[in-house]
Design a protein around this motif. Structure first.
Motif, PDB file in Angstrom:
ATOM      1  N   THR A   6       0.720  -1.240  -0.168  1.00  0.00           N
ATOM      2  CA  THR A   6      -0.028  -0.201   0.067  1.00  0.00           C
ATOM      3  C   THR A   6       0.908   1.376  -0.044  1.00  0.00           C
ATOM      4  O   THR A   6       2.206   1.284   0.424  1.00  0.00           O
ATOM      5  CB  THR A   6      -0.896  -0.032   1.221  1.00  0.00           C
ATOM      6  OG1 THR A   6      -0.112  -0.114   2.294  1.00  0.00           O
ATOM      7  CG2 THR A   6      -1.934  -1.252   1.357  1.00  0.00           C
ATOM      8  N   GLY A   7       0.423   2.372  -0.235  1.00  0.00           N
ATOM      9  CA  GLY A   7       1.083   3.704  -0.210  1.00  0.00           C
ATOM     10  C   GLY A   7       1.876   3.920  -1.606  1.00  0.00           C
ATOM     11  O   GLY A   7       2.153   3.067  -2.451  1.00  0.00           O
ATOM     12  N   ARG A   8       1.737   5.240  -1.961  1.00  0.00           N
ATOM     13  CA  ARG A   8       2.425   5.901  -3.027  1.00  0.00           C
ATOM     14  C   ARG A   8       3.880   5.751  -2.903  1.00  0.00           C
ATOM     15  O   ARG A   8       4.346   6.226  -1.941  1.00  0.00           O
ATOM     16  CB  ARG A   8       2.073   7.076  -3.298  1.00  0.00           C
ATOM     17  CG  ARG A   8       0.562   7.250  -3.752  1.00  0.00           C
ATOM     18  CD  ARG A   8      -0.078   8.554  -3.762  1.00  0.00           C
ATOM     19  NE  ARG A   8      -1.358   8.698  -4.024  1.00  0.00           N
ATOM     20  CZ  ARG A   8      -2.464   8.770  -3.266  1.00  0.00           C
ATOM     21  NH1 ARG A   8      -2.255   8.329  -1.923  1.00  0.00           N
ATOM     22  NH2 ARG A   8      -3.911   8.653  -3.620  1.00  0.00           N
ATOM     23  N   LYS A   9       4.745   5.765  -3.913  1.00  0.00           N
ATOM     24  CA  LYS A   9       6.032   5.555  -3.651  1.00  0.00           C
ATOM     25  C   LYS A   9       6.729   7.141  -3.973  1.00  0.00           C
ATOM     26  O   LYS A   9       7.669   7.496  -3.631  1.00  0.00           O
ATOM     27  CB  LYS A   9       6.768   4.848  -4.803  1.00  0.00           C
ATOM     28  CG  LYS A   9       6.588   3.348  -4.471  1.00  0.00           C
ATOM     29  CD  LYS A   9       7.643   2.530  -5.605  1.00  0.00           C
ATOM     30  CE  LYS A   9       7.291   1.091  -5.208  1.00  0.00           C
ATOM     31  NZ  LYS A   9       8.170   0.227  -5.855  1.00  0.00           N
ATOM     32  N   LEU A  10       5.797   8.001  -4.609  1.00  0.00           N
ATOM     33  CA  LEU A  10       6.188   9.312  -4.842  1.00  0.00           C
ATOM     34  C   LEU A  10       7.669   9.606  -5.642  1.00  0.00           C
ATOM     35  O   LEU A  10       8.139  10.598  -5.312  1.00  0.00           O
ATOM     36  CB  LEU A  10       6.287  10.017  -3.529  1.00  0.00           C
ATOM     37  CG  LEU A  10       4.919  10.108  -2.804  1.00  0.00           C
ATOM     38  CD1 LEU A  10       5.054  10.896  -1.406  1.00  0.00           C
ATOM     39  CD2 LEU A  10       3.726  10.828  -3.725  1.00  0.00           C
TER      40      LEU A  10
END
Length: 125
Positions: A6-10
């Motif tokens: 989960t989560g964005r790597k940005l």
């Protein structure tokens, strides 16, 4: 495959992302509101809200966990003494994301304001 990731790597490495969230969290706790991109604001919300929940427990273990993330005794004191008390009795929803109408000028990234929903009351002695 991306199972359970989960989560964005940005577009950052893990260490860079962790440092980014630490700095943005400190700024949000200091000023109460920050202006950033929508993606960063949405990710930062998942970092700040558990910290405020820790501060509402207000025991030694939660202070140590908060210090482990923030790395600054003054910020931990601010979190526990000024930021968390207005949220007593509230179950989540400590932050608000407001999307801004105009994108960032340089790269046209969608911008947003991330703010704490309740203002801390500062008493003058």
């Amino acid at each position: 495959m991306r199972h359970s990731n989960t989560g964005r790597k940005l577009s950052r490495s893990g260490n860079h992302r962790k440092a980014l969230f630490r700095n943005m969290t400190k700024a949000l706790l200091t000023y109460g509101k920050i202006r950033t991109t929508e993606a960063k604001a949405k990710e930062l919300r998942s970092v700040v809200e558990p910290l405020i929940t820790l501060a509402l427990r207000d025991d030694l273990h939660s202070r140590r966990l908060a210090y482990d993330f923030l790395g600054n005794h003054q910020m931990v004191q601010t979190l526990f003494a000024e930021v968390a008390p207005p949220f007593k009795g509230v179950n989540g929803g400590y932050t608000r994301i407001t999307k801004l109408a105009l994108p960032r000028k340089g790269d046209s990234a969608p911008m947003a304001v991330l703010e704490l929903t309740k203002e801390s009351v500062k008493t003058e002695a």
